[in-house]
Design a protein around this motif. Structure first.
Motif, PDB file in Angstrom:
ATOM      1  N   TYR A 218       8.997  11.156   1.722  1.00  0.00           N
ATOM      2  CA  TYR A 218       8.723  10.617   0.214  1.00  0.00           C
ATOM      3  C   TYR A 218       7.433  11.644  -0.263  1.00  0.00           C
ATOM      4  CZ  TYR A 218      12.062   6.858   1.245  1.00  0.00           C
ATOM      5  OH  TYR A 218      13.159   6.105   1.593  1.00  0.00           O
ATOM      6  N   LYS A 219       7.408  12.723  -0.011  1.00  0.00           N
ATOM      7  CA  LYS A 219       6.292  13.517  -0.102  1.00  0.00           C
ATOM      8  C   LYS A 219       5.821  13.603  -1.732  1.00  0.00           C
ATOM      9  CE  LYS A 219       4.478  16.799   1.858  1.00  0.00           C
ATOM     10  NZ  LYS A 219       4.413  18.352   2.514  1.00  0.00           N
ATOM     11  N   ARG A 220       7.163  13.613  -2.587  1.00  0.00           N
ATOM     12  CA  ARG A 220       7.081  13.684  -4.040  1.00  0.00           C
ATOM     13  C   ARG A 220       6.622  12.762  -4.583  1.00  0.00           C
ATOM     14  NH1 ARG A 220      12.536  15.982  -6.402  1.00  0.00           N
ATOM     15  NH2 ARG A 220      11.346  15.671  -8.177  1.00  0.00           N
ATOM     16  N   MET A 221       5.627  12.705  -5.484  1.00  0.00           N
ATOM     17  CA  MET A 221       5.038  11.302  -6.006  1.00  0.00           C
ATOM     18  C   MET A 221       6.024  10.416  -6.740  1.00  0.00           C
ATOM     19  SD  MET A 221       2.676   9.100  -6.186  1.00  0.00           S
ATOM     20  CE  MET A 221       1.426   9.993  -5.328  1.00  0.00           C
TER      21      MET A 221
ATOM     22  N   ARG B 212       9.126   5.573  -6.370  1.00  0.00           N
ATOM     23  CA  ARG B 212      10.494   4.695  -7.040  1.00  0.00           C
ATOM     24  C   ARG B 212      11.028   4.157  -5.560  1.00  0.00           C
ATOM     25  NH1 ARG B 212      15.558   7.054  -6.232  1.00  0.00           N
ATOM     26  NH2 ARG B 212      14.456   8.972  -5.924  1.00  0.00           N
ATOM     27  N   ARG B 213      10.914   4.788  -4.486  1.00  0.00           N
ATOM     28  CA  ARG B 213      11.688   4.369  -3.235  1.00  0.00           C
ATOM     29  C   ARG B 213      10.574   3.260  -2.510  1.00  0.00           C
ATOM     30  NH1 ARG B 213      15.851   7.512  -1.744  1.00  0.00           N
ATOM     31  NH2 ARG B 213      16.240   5.757  -0.065  1.00  0.00           N
ATOM     32  N   VAL B 214       9.244   3.352  -2.674  1.00  0.00           N
ATOM     33  CA  VAL B 214       8.333   2.584  -1.874  1.00  0.00           C
ATOM     34  C   VAL B 214       7.404   1.543  -2.668  1.00  0.00           C
ATOM     35  CG1 VAL B 214       6.253   2.911  -0.217  1.00  0.00           C
ATOM     36  CG2 VAL B 214       8.259   4.543   0.012  1.00  0.00           C
ATOM     37  N   LEU B 215       6.676   2.110  -3.474  1.00  0.00           N
ATOM     38  CA  LEU B 215       5.591   1.459  -4.180  1.00  0.00           C
ATOM     39  C   LEU B 215       6.263   0.572  -5.289  1.00  0.00           C
ATOM     40  CD1 LEU B 215       2.500   0.806  -4.305  1.00  0.00           C
ATOM     41  CD2 LEU B 215       2.317   2.784  -6.004  1.00  0.00           C
ATOM     42  N   ASP B 216       7.156   1.147  -6.130  1.00  0.00           N
ATOM     43  CA  ASP B 216       7.473   0.188  -7.169  1.00  0.00           C
ATOM     44  C   ASP B 216       8.361  -0.825  -6.791  1.00  0.00           C
ATOM     45  OD1 ASP B 216       5.987   1.454  -8.973  1.00  0.00           O
ATOM     46  OD2 ASP B 216       7.559   2.748  -9.693  1.00  0.00           O
ATOM     47  N   MET B 217       9.429  -0.280  -5.606  1.00  0.00           N
ATOM     48  CA  MET B 217      10.134  -1.358  -4.968  1.00  0.00           C
ATOM     49  C   MET B 217       9.345  -2.547  -4.217  1.00  0.00           C
ATOM     50  SD  MET B 217      12.592  -0.874  -1.584  1.00  0.00           S
ATOM     51  CE  MET B 217      10.921  -1.025  -0.764  1.00  0.00           C
ATOM     52  N   ALA B 218       8.348  -2.215  -3.588  1.00  0.00           N
ATOM     53  CA  ALA B 218       7.554  -3.118  -2.754  1.00  0.00           C
ATOM     54  C   ALA B 218       6.925  -4.315  -3.910  1.00  0.00           C
ATOM     55  CB  ALA B 218       6.672  -2.572  -1.976  1.00  0.00           C
ATOM     56  N   ILE B 219       6.387  -3.640  -4.893  1.00  0.00           N
ATOM     57  CA  ILE B 219       5.579  -4.383  -6.020  1.00  0.00           C
ATOM     58  C   ILE B 219       6.677  -5.445  -6.531  1.00  0.00           C
ATOM     59  CG2 ILE B 219       4.813  -4.379  -8.507  1.00  0.00           C
ATOM     60  CD1 ILE B 219       2.617  -3.513  -6.261  1.00  0.00           C
ATOM     61  N   LYS B 220       7.746  -4.903  -6.842  1.00  0.00           N
ATOM     62  CA  LYS B 220       8.856  -5.880  -7.377  1.00  0.00           C
ATOM     63  C   LYS B 220       9.163  -6.808  -6.531  1.00  0.00           C
ATOM     64  CE  LYS B 220      13.195  -5.903  -9.872  1.00  0.00           C
ATOM     65  NZ  LYS B 220      13.560  -7.347  -9.350  1.00  0.00           N
ATOM     66  N   GLU B 221       9.444  -6.692  -5.316  1.00  0.00           N
ATOM     67  CA  GLU B 221       9.963  -7.654  -4.267  1.00  0.00           C
ATOM     68  C   GLU B 221       8.688  -8.605  -4.178  1.00  0.00           C
ATOM     69  OE1 GLU B 221      12.691  -7.879  -0.272  1.00  0.00           O
ATOM     70  OE2 GLU B 221      10.945  -6.217  -0.445  1.00  0.00           O
ATOM     71  N   ILE B 222       7.547  -8.234  -4.035  1.00  0.00           N
ATOM     72  CA  ILE B 222       6.402  -9.062  -3.866  1.00  0.00           C
ATOM     73  C   ILE B 222       6.217  -9.943  -4.992  1.00  0.00           C
ATOM     74  CG2 ILE B 222       3.716  -9.110  -3.928  1.00  0.00           C
ATOM     75  CD1 ILE B 222       3.660  -6.620  -2.159  1.00  0.00           C
TER      76      ILE B 222
ATOM     77  N   GLY C 293      -8.347  15.666 -10.827  1.00  0.00           N
ATOM     78  CA  GLY C 293      -7.691  16.812 -11.491  1.00  0.00           C
ATOM     79  C   GLY C 293      -5.992  16.330 -11.809  1.00  0.00           C
ATOM     80  N   LYS C 294      -5.000  17.208 -11.537  1.00  0.00           N
ATOM     81  CA  LYS C 294      -3.635  16.746 -11.894  1.00  0.00           C
ATOM     82  C   LYS C 294      -3.036  16.001 -10.937  1.00  0.00           C
ATOM     83  CE  LYS C 294      -2.931  20.509 -14.984  1.00  0.00           C
ATOM     84  NZ  LYS C 294      -1.930  21.732 -15.321  1.00  0.00           N
ATOM     85  N   GLU C 295      -3.717  15.766  -9.594  1.00  0.00           N
ATOM     86  CA  GLU C 295      -3.015  15.406  -8.351  1.00  0.00           C
ATOM     87  C   GLU C 295      -3.618  13.687  -8.360  1.00  0.00           C
ATOM     88  OE1 GLU C 295      -0.798  16.559  -6.373  1.00  0.00           O
ATOM     89  OE2 GLU C 295      -0.913  18.453  -7.743  1.00  0.00           O
ATOM     90  N   ILE C 296      -2.690  12.895  -8.119  1.00  0.00           N
ATOM     91  CA  ILE C 296      -2.790  11.584  -7.881  1.00  0.00           C
ATOM     92  C   ILE C 296      -3.545  11.279  -6.425  1.00  0.00           C
ATOM     93  CG2 ILE C 296      -1.682   9.049  -7.244  1.00  0.00           C
ATOM     94  CD1 ILE C 296       0.309   9.948  -9.606  1.00  0.00           C
ATOM     95  N   ASN C 297      -4.711  10.933  -6.262  1.00  0.00           N
ATOM     96  CA  ASN C 297      -5.226  10.640  -4.815  1.00  0.00           C
ATOM     97  C   ASN C 297      -5.499   9.213  -4.649  1.00  0.00           C
ATOM     98  OD1 ASN C 297      -7.329   9.665  -6.802  1.00  0.00           O
ATOM     99  ND2 ASN C 297      -9.074  10.858  -5.469  1.00  0.00           N
ATOM    100  N   GLY C 298      -5.004   8.259  -5.256  1.00  0.00           N
ATOM    101  CA  GLY C 298      -5.027   6.767  -4.901  1.00  0.00           C
ATOM    102  C   GLY C 298      -4.480   5.858  -5.767  1.00  0.00           C
ATOM    103  N   PHE C 299      -4.605   4.339  -5.222  1.00  0.00           N
ATOM    104  CA  PHE C 299      -4.088   3.644  -6.409  1.00  0.00           C
ATOM    105  C   PHE C 299      -5.070   2.254  -6.311  1.00  0.00           C
ATOM    106  CE2 PHE C 299      -0.339   5.861  -5.238  1.00  0.00           C
ATOM    107  CZ  PHE C 299       0.192   5.879  -6.315  1.00  0.00           C
ATOM    108  N   LYS C 300      -5.259   1.570  -7.111  1.00  0.00           N
ATOM    109  CA  LYS C 300      -5.874   0.430  -7.342  1.00  0.00           C
ATOM    110  C   LYS C 300      -5.144  -0.628  -7.677  1.00  0.00           C
ATOM    111  CE  LYS C 300     -10.603   2.183  -8.645  1.00  0.00           C
ATOM    112  NZ  LYS C 300     -11.546   2.464  -9.354  1.00  0.00           N
ATOM    113  N   PHE C 301      -5.293  -1.922  -7.193  1.00  0.00           N
ATOM    114  CA  PHE C 301      -4.321  -3.069  -7.218  1.00  0.00           C
ATOM    115  C   PHE C 301      -5.021  -4.184  -7.998  1.00  0.00           C
ATOM    116  CE2 PHE C 301      -2.402  -0.495  -4.214  1.00  0.00           C
ATOM    117  CZ  PHE C 301      -0.867  -0.411  -4.680  1.00  0.00           C
ATOM    118  N   LYS C 302      -4.386  -4.941  -8.802  1.00  0.00           N
ATOM    119  CA  LYS C 302      -4.817  -6.467  -9.328  1.00  0.00           C
ATOM    120  C   LYS C 302      -3.972  -7.264  -9.095  1.00  0.00           C
ATOM    121  CE  LYS C 302      -7.274  -4.295 -13.393  1.00  0.00           C
ATOM    122  NZ  LYS C 302      -7.488  -4.330 -14.954  1.00  0.00           N
TER     123      LYS C 302
END
Length: 220
Positions: A177-180, A185-195, A211-220
């Motif tokens: 899943y190298k493409r963001m 779609r296959r990892v992060l959003d699916m996991a969030i929905k299940e949680i 810049g234009k690249e996503i380098n991380g995520f913050k969660f609430k």
């Protein structure tokens, strides 16, 4: 109650869903029974224990224990110690499949023992959650994300999860899943929905760019 150090909780690892469930059971039972923590007192895990905890069929539990004899023994993880040095370790130092009994006996490695037993007086450095929260989760990504988030339950928000480290903590290989768009779609959003659907957490996230690249995520 699954209890492990924040250091072990945030380790880079690649366990499958069934393997992470076995490790959860082993952490619980080893602490309660004082077994599996030294070379001469192994911890026994029966198929019926797995069935009771996760609601699988007995046949599935037998197969998981049999696979653990080979696969779980080969699994490795890494983390940073107190001196910020990288430590590499296996999860277990010994495993025995008990023929005809549908059981395995395991002994944790010293690195794991140190991270699941030293909690007296330093609870702020440990992650704790009940197994019933992650048992209904059907994806290893959901379980791992829950573990990473529950560490920040009191703060109600996380610091930035650096993308490369975060992927390793979820168990993703470099080419997976190298493409963001695929990762989300296959990892992060699916996991969030299940949680959100199945646990005691209600989670959202925002991405951070360099810049234009996503380098991380913050969660609430």
């Amino acid at each position: 109650l699954v209890v492990k150090s924040n250091r072990l909780n945030t380790a880079i690892q690649n366990l499958s869903l069934s393997e992470i469930r076995l490790i959860q059971l082993a952490i619980i039972d080893s602490r309660e029974q004082n077994k599996g923590l030294s070379a001469n007192v192994p911890l026994r895990i029966d198929a019926s224990r797995y069935v009771d905890a996760f609601g699988t069929s007995k046949q599935t539990a037998y197969e998981i224990l049999l696979e653990a004899e080979t696969n779980l023994f080969e699994r490795r993880f890494s983390f940073l110690d107190e001196r910020e040095n990288k430590v590499k370790s296996r999860w277990i130092s010994q495993v025995t499949y008990l023929e005809g009994k549908g059981s395995i006996e395991i002994i944790f490695t010293p690195a794991v023992v140190n991270e699941i037993t030293r909690i007296d007086g330093v609870e702020q450095f440990f992650t704790k959650y009940t197994l019933e929260q992650t048992a209904p989760l059907g994806s290893v990504y959901s379980v791992r994300l829950y573990e990473l988030l529950i560490q920040w339950r009191e703060a109600k928000k996380t610091p930035l999860f650096n993308l490369d480290t975060f992927r390793g903590q979820l168990g993703l290989e470099l080419e997976e899943y190298k493409r963001m768009s695929d990762f989300k779609r296959r990892v992060l959003d699916m996991a969030i929905k299940e949680i959100n659907d199945k646990t005691d957490l209600n989670v959202s996230y925002e991405q951070e760019k360099c810049g234009k690249e996503i380098n991380g995520f913050k969660f609430k």
